[in-house]
Design a protein around this motif. Structure first.
Motif, mmCIF file in Angstrom:
data_model
loop_
_atom_site.group_PDB
_atom_site.id
_atom_site.type_symbol
_atom_site.label_atom_id
_atom_site.label_comp_id
_atom_site.label_asym_id
_atom_site.label_seq_id
_atom_site.Cartn_x
_atom_site.Cartn_y
_atom_site.Cartn_z
ATOM 1 N N UNK A 288 0.623 -0.932 0.155
ATOM 2 C CA UNK A 288 0.292 0.113 0.285
ATOM 3 C C UNK A 288 1.112 0.928 -0.003
ATOM 4 N N UNK A 289 2.224 0.803 0.048
ATOM 5 C CA UNK A 289 2.978 2.006 0.752
ATOM 6 C C UNK A 289 3.417 2.288 -0.598
ATOM 7 N N UNK A 290 3.644 1.581 -1.799
ATOM 8 C CA UNK A 290 4.258 1.529 -3.361
ATOM 9 C C UNK A 290 5.371 0.950 -3.283
ATOM 10 N N UNK A 291 5.987 -0.421 -1.652
ATOM 11 C CA UNK A 291 7.357 -0.445 -1.409
ATOM 12 C C UNK A 291 6.411 -1.922 -2.299
ATOM 13 N N UNK A 292 8.031 -2.426 -3.519
ATOM 14 C CA UNK A 292 8.354 -3.892 -4.453
ATOM 15 C C UNK A 292 8.745 -4.881 -3.066
ATOM 16 N N UNK A 293 8.108 -5.885 -2.299
ATOM 17 C CA UNK A 293 8.225 -6.498 -1.231
ATOM 18 C C UNK A 293 7.918 -7.825 -1.658
ATOM 19 N N UNK A 294 7.834 -8.541 -2.685
ATOM 20 C CA UNK A 294 7.026 -9.583 -3.636
ATOM 21 C C UNK A 294 7.738 -10.680 -3.956
ATOM 22 N N UNK A 295 9.462 -9.573 -4.882
ATOM 23 C CA UNK A 295 10.556 -9.883 -5.096
ATOM 24 C C UNK A 295 10.691 -11.442 -4.447
ATOM 25 N N UNK A 296 10.656 -13.129 -5.429
ATOM 26 C CA UNK A 296 11.779 -14.074 -4.527
ATOM 27 C C UNK A 296 10.441 -15.069 -3.603
ATOM 28 N N UNK A 297 9.195 -14.379 -3.721
ATOM 29 C CA UNK A 297 7.959 -14.597 -2.361
ATOM 30 C C UNK A 297 7.522 -15.814 -3.640
ATOM 31 N N UNK A 298 6.191 -16.853 -2.720
ATOM 32 C CA UNK A 298 5.521 -17.189 -3.281
ATOM 33 C C UNK A 298 4.233 -16.374 -3.407
ATOM 34 N N UNK A 299 4.194 -17.188 -5.480
ATOM 35 C CA UNK A 299 2.759 -16.277 -6.050
ATOM 36 C C UNK A 299 2.047 -16.945 -5.499
ATOM 37 N N UNK A 300 1.713 -18.201 -5.345
ATOM 38 C CA UNK A 300 0.357 -18.567 -4.734
ATOM 39 C C UNK A 300 -0.089 -18.195 -3.272
#
Length: 331
Positions: A288-300
């Motif tokens: 929500x703060x526009x920070x990309x914290x999804x790299x290398x995380x589990x998509x499902x």
């Protein structure tokens, strides 16, 4: 002389009349402007913006029928799989009777560890959607059968719980949820108190009941879902925010989504509050703060919780939309 005086009086009267008319017009115009300004000050910005939005409602699935051709070909094998699958096999591992019953034995459909039970939810969604897409009454009857069985299982539990989970030591998953409610939280990755992503599994059952209600008009499915949500509420009621965040370190599917959608189907604010308990701050607040914290995380893991947050974070306008949708049971 009299004629000149009369003419002069007429001229004065005419001039006064014009001045009166102009003054009246100015007052009228001022009143309109002031009224418009007052109206603008009282306008709700959200309602004003909403009035400018082009609203599109999804076309109900049962209003569409595929004829012969490329679009229909891929659906045929899916339809065959749905029909040829044994619904009893999906339900055999649920606890509704003593452990010695065949219903307690896990099936190959649920895998070898303890994701046991989630296939039943997936299958209930599948046959409900297949009924809506094809109008084949067999799929509606099958959905009704599964809902009936889940109600029987729930009634036997007596507290709203539905589940087929066990931990690695063979302890009933229900007991591990009781441990959770008492503040025992061993969480990380895909393991919560020795169970493999238990909220992920329960989410699939919730989704199946939701789809049976929405696509087959099965009122019992909604009743079972409401009791199921009541059990969830009781389990989480004693946990504080820090404990909830520790719990949410384990994948939880889209629990926030199905609970927000249960609000849409019931207009009961209780379920929105419960959905908010599945708000994982470390990921969702960062996004929500526009920070990309999804790299290398589990998509499902990330997609369902993010979509769920969109449903659960309801502005007044969104809540109004959900309430309107609940009037006819679709969203």
């Amino acid at each position: 002389m009299r004629s000149a005086n009369a003419k002069c009086r007429k001229t004065v009267l005419a001039g006064n009349s014009r001045k009166t008319s102009v003054l009246f017009f100015i007052c009228l115009l001022a009143g309109i402007i002031l009224q418009a300004q007052a109206s603008a000050q009282n306008e709700n910005p959200a309602e004003l913006e909403s009035s400018k939005t082009i609203k599109l409602n999804p076309l109900p699935l049962n209003h569409v029928r595929l004829t012969e051709g490329r679009s229909k070909w891929p659906r045929t094998p899916t339809r065959n799989i749905c029909w040829n699958s044994n619904p009893t096999a999906c339900l055999r591992s649920f606890v509704s009777v003593p452990d010695s019953s065949p219903k307690r034995k896990a099936t190959r459909m649920d895998g070898r560890r303890n994701l046991t039970g989630h296939i039943a939810g997936h299958y209930l969604s599948a046959v409900s959607l297949m009924w809506a897409a094809t109008g084949d009454i067999r799929f509606k009857e099958r959905a009704n059968y599964i809902v009936e069985q889940l109600k029987e299982i729930q009634d036997a539990q007596g507290d709203g719980y539905i589940g087929a989970l066990q931990d690695g030591q063979g302890v009933d998953g229900k007991q591990r949820f009781v441990d959770l409610s008492n503040g025992v939280i061993r969480s990380g990755g895909f393991d919560l108190n020795g169970l493999w992503s238990p909220w992920y599994v329960e989410h699939k059952l919730f989704a199946g009941l939701r789809d049976a209600y929405r696509y087959t008009d099965n009122a019992t499915a909604l009743q079972v879902e409401v009791k199921f949500a009541g059990w969830v509420d009781k389990i989480l009621s004693k946990l504080n925010d820090d404990q909830l965040q520790r719990m949410l370190a384990t994948e939880f599917g889209g629990m926030n989504e199905v609970l927000a959608e249960l609000y849409a189907d019931t207009a009961d604010e209780r379920w929105l509050a419960l959905a908010d308990k599945f708000h994982q701050k470390s990921t969702l607040d960062a996004l929500s703060e526009d920070k990309d914290v999804l790299a290398h995380t589990h998509g499902n893991t990330q997609v369902p919780r993010s979509m769920g947050r969109l449903f659960a974070t309801c502005t007044p306008a969104t809540r109004l939309m959900l309430k309107r949708q609940s009037s006819f049971g679709t969203a």
